[in-house]
Design an enzyme around this catalytic site. Sequence first.
Site, PDB file in Angstrom:
ATOM      1  N   HIS A 218       0.796  -1.241   0.000  1.00  0.00           N
ATOM      2  CA  HIS A 218       0.000   0.000   0.000  1.00  0.00           C
ATOM      3  C   HIS A 218       0.822   1.281   0.000  1.00  0.00           C
ATOM      4  CE1 HIS A 218       0.855   0.077   4.345  1.00  0.00           C
ATOM      5  NE2 HIS A 218       0.588   1.362   4.269  1.00  0.00           N
TER       6      HIS A 218
HETATM    7  C1  UD1 Z   1      -2.137   6.046   5.214  1.00  0.00           C
HETATM    8  C2  UD1 Z   1      -0.885   6.608   5.871  1.00  0.00           C
HETATM    9  C3  UD1 Z   1       0.198   5.534   5.882  1.00  0.00           C
HETATM   10  C4  UD1 Z   1      -0.307   4.259   6.530  1.00  0.00           C
HETATM   11  C5  UD1 Z   1      -1.602   3.823   5.883  1.00  0.00           C
HETATM   12  C6  UD1 Z   1      -2.166   2.661   6.644  1.00  0.00           C
HETATM   13  C7  UD1 Z   1      -0.475   9.007   5.536  1.00  0.00           C
HETATM   14  C8  UD1 Z   1       0.291  10.014   4.784  1.00  0.00           C
HETATM   15  N1  UD1 Z   1      -0.371   7.735   5.102  1.00  0.00           N
HETATM   16  O1  UD1 Z   1      -1.816   5.738   3.870  1.00  0.00           O
HETATM   17  O2  UD1 Z   1       1.301   6.014   6.625  1.00  0.00           O
HETATM   18  O3  UD1 Z   1       0.673   3.279   6.377  1.00  0.00           O
HETATM   19  O4  UD1 Z   1      -2.555   4.889   5.911  1.00  0.00           O
HETATM   20  O5  UD1 Z   1      -3.102   1.958   5.907  1.00  0.00           O
HETATM   21  O6  UD1 Z   1      -1.159   9.329   6.478  1.00  0.00           O
HETATM   22  N2  UD1 Z   1      -9.049   5.018   0.561  1.00  0.00           N
HETATM   23  C9  UD1 Z   1     -10.288   4.459   0.421  1.00  0.00           C
HETATM   24  N3  UD1 Z   1     -10.975   4.146   1.558  1.00  0.00           N
HETATM   25  C10 UD1 Z   1     -10.517   4.385   2.803  1.00  0.00           C
HETATM   26  C11 UD1 Z   1      -9.249   4.978   2.922  1.00  0.00           C
HETATM   27  C12 UD1 Z   1      -8.522   5.281   1.789  1.00  0.00           C
HETATM   28  O7  UD1 Z   1     -10.760   4.216  -0.681  1.00  0.00           O
HETATM   29  O8  UD1 Z   1     -11.205   4.073   3.789  1.00  0.00           O
HETATM   30  C13 UD1 Z   1      -8.267   5.299  -0.678  1.00  0.00           C
HETATM   31  C14 UD1 Z   1      -8.527   6.685  -1.234  1.00  0.00           C
HETATM   32  O9  UD1 Z   1      -8.493   6.604  -2.623  1.00  0.00           O
HETATM   33  C15 UD1 Z   1      -7.328   7.475  -0.742  1.00  0.00           C
HETATM   34  C16 UD1 Z   1      -6.220   6.420  -0.743  1.00  0.00           C
HETATM   35  O10 UD1 Z   1      -6.874   5.203  -0.378  1.00  0.00           O
HETATM   36  O11 UD1 Z   1      -7.018   8.562  -1.560  1.00  0.00           O
HETATM   37  C17 UD1 Z   1      -5.095   6.695   0.222  1.00  0.00           C
HETATM   38  O12 UD1 Z   1      -5.599   6.904   1.545  1.00  0.00           O
HETATM   39  P1  UD1 Z   1      -4.766   7.820   2.594  1.00  0.00           P
HETATM   40  O13 UD1 Z   1      -5.379   7.716   3.928  1.00  0.00           O
HETATM   41  O14 UD1 Z   1      -4.542   9.168   2.033  1.00  0.00           O
HETATM   42  O15 UD1 Z   1      -3.343   7.139   2.591  1.00  0.00           O
HETATM   43  P2  UD1 Z   1      -2.962   5.615   2.791  1.00  0.00           P
HETATM   44  O16 UD1 Z   1      -2.277   5.165   1.542  1.00  0.00           O
HETATM   45  O17 UD1 Z   1      -4.110   4.857   3.283  1.00  0.00           O
HETATM   46  N1  UDP Z   2      -4.235  -5.180   8.639  1.00  0.00           N
HETATM   47  C1  UDP Z   2      -5.541  -5.640   8.725  1.00  0.00           C
HETATM   48  N2  UDP Z   2      -6.166  -6.051   7.578  1.00  0.00           N
HETATM   49  C2  UDP Z   2      -5.554  -6.037   6.368  1.00  0.00           C
HETATM   50  C3  UDP Z   2      -4.218  -5.573   6.285  1.00  0.00           C
HETATM   51  C4  UDP Z   2      -3.590  -5.129   7.440  1.00  0.00           C
HETATM   52  O1  UDP Z   2      -6.120  -5.682   9.808  1.00  0.00           O
HETATM   53  O2  UDP Z   2      -6.171  -6.422   5.365  1.00  0.00           O
HETATM   54  C5  UDP Z   2      -3.570  -4.732   9.868  1.00  0.00           C
HETATM   55  C6  UDP Z   2      -2.214  -5.327  10.096  1.00  0.00           C
HETATM   56  O3  UDP Z   2      -2.302  -6.572  10.738  1.00  0.00           O
HETATM   57  C7  UDP Z   2      -1.531  -4.292  10.954  1.00  0.00           C
HETATM   58  C8  UDP Z   2      -2.122  -3.008  10.452  1.00  0.00           C
HETATM   59  O4  UDP Z   2      -3.309  -3.348   9.749  1.00  0.00           O
HETATM   60  O5  UDP Z   2      -1.865  -4.468  12.315  1.00  0.00           O
HETATM   61  C9  UDP Z   2      -1.149  -2.380   9.523  1.00  0.00           C
HETATM   62  O6  UDP Z   2      -1.749  -1.402   8.804  1.00  0.00           O
HETATM   63  P1  UDP Z   2      -1.240  -0.940   7.379  1.00  0.00           P
HETATM   64  O7  UDP Z   2      -0.501  -2.025   6.708  1.00  0.00           O
HETATM   65  O8  UDP Z   2      -2.432  -0.400   6.692  1.00  0.00           O
HETATM   66  O9  UDP Z   2      -0.316   0.305   7.727  1.00  0.00           O
HETATM   67  P2  UDP Z   2       1.160   0.511   8.306  1.00  0.00           P
HETATM   68  O10 UDP Z   2       1.380  -0.383   9.452  1.00  0.00           O
HETATM   69  O11 UDP Z   2       2.099   0.281   7.163  1.00  0.00           O
HETATM   70  O12 UDP Z   2       1.159   1.954   8.660  1.00  0.00           O
END
Ligand code: UD1
Ligand code: UDP
Length: 380
Positions: A218
């Site tokens: 991601h």
């Molecule tokens: C964010 C965090 C990242 C973390 C990740 C965990 C920042 C800068 N990044 O990244 O550090 O590792 O969360 O998962 O804060 N979207 C949906 N539905 C949702 C959420 C997101 O469709 O419920 C899609 C949208 O298109 C959005 C994209 O995912 O634009 C990215 O979401 P965003 O929260 O901006 O960043 P993450 O990549 O999720």
């Molecule tokens: N996780 C989850 N479901 C998923 C993928 C990840 O519950 O389908 C959990 C995972 O076990 C971990 C947390 O989400 O506890 C990590 O989140 P993510 O990978 O989104 O973000 P990061 O840790 O890189 O910020």
Amino acid sequence: MKLVTIIGARPQIIKAAALSRAIRNHYADRIQEVIVHTGQHYDDNMSQIFFDELQIPRPDYNLHVGSASHGVQTARMTEGIEAILIKEQPDFIVLYGDTNSTLAGAVAAAKIHVPIVHIEAGLRSFNKSMPEEINRIVCDHCSTLLFTPTKAGLENLKHEGFPMSNDGPYTIDNPKVYHCGDIMYDNSLHFANIAEEKTDIIQRLELKGKPFILATIHRDSNTDQPQRLSAIFNALIQLSKECQVVLPLHPRTSKLLKTNLEEKLQEQIFNNPNIILIPPVSFLEIIALERHAQLVITDSGGVQKESYFFKKPCIILRPETEWVEIVQTGNAILADADGSRIMQAFQHFKDNPPTMFPEIFGDGHAAEFMLDKIISCKVL
Ligand code: UD1
Ligand code: UDP
């Protein structure tokens, strides 16, 4: 004592489960927790599912900021959090990790003099092209109490000039750093057996007794760059000739697969019986997958660590990691988005499955440790 806890992204919601559980079990008479959800993640399977499954109290506030550019999203959150802090007048704001929700909480609180507790402090990738690196540096340097999960985190803070043996009262200018273990480890230990009892994902995906790889992708550096995303998926196609690959897709990745991968490659993925693409799963389900997988491939911070907690080798789809210990102990390999390095790492772990996973993430009671310190230390 009143704490305002900020959550927003999936990993923060999961981490909050451990702190809220410790408050409920040991500090209910002394600590009131007000939970603010920024709304950064909002799909049911990125947010609500965790509240239901992990018994996290319903948020007292939801800012519903949703997705937007970094500046817009952070600004909306900062405005909302500031108003709540003024209304609630907490003793501390609690911030997790390194997301935009963390950054917004740090900026809002520091400017109106609400002391910040930063959980997962001190981690560094030394790569400022990552949005998370900016977020965590700003948050650490605005914090009054910093809880670092690893020794590497402690060392990083030392190098940045944080005092290591100072006395209170603690302030933003005289911050206190504690090394306390990883709050995610608390959760993994707590929920591991519950996951075995309460989920049937292994049966549902017909994985029982079969070797499989768990993969998650991601990071924007992987999803947003077609070349890197293609290299990763080409490697997964190669690996799917060896065993099944289970890939719960983050919404960011599912959206970008369609625009950033060539149609032919998409077909090879979507029509591959050995690549199991599924929507994001619940925490209990991912734990079950992590426990039963042969190997984990990921660019997630949380999933890297959980692979270690469950004694599984991990291939990290990044050039560097903040969780340096898991690489140093030989249990994870940095392969970046490089097909041949991914295949070499896979072969290495196939030939030499790791067996030694020293305890580097604490004792599973990081939440209680932190609450003890929050309650007892002198803060101005
Ligand atoms: C964010 C965090 C990242 C973390 C990740 C965990 C920042 C800068 N990044 O990244 O550090 O590792 O969360 O998962 O804060 N979207 C949906 N539905 C949702 C959420 C997101 O469709 O419920 C899609 C949208 O298109 C959005 C994209 O995912 O634009 C990215 O979401 P965003 O929260 O901006 O960043 P993450 O990549 O999720
Ligand atoms: N996780 C989850 N479901 C998923 C993928 C990840 O519950 O389908 C959990 C995972 O076990 C971990 C947390 O989400 O506890 C990590 O989140 P993510 O990978 O989104 O973000 P990061 O840790 O890189 O910020």
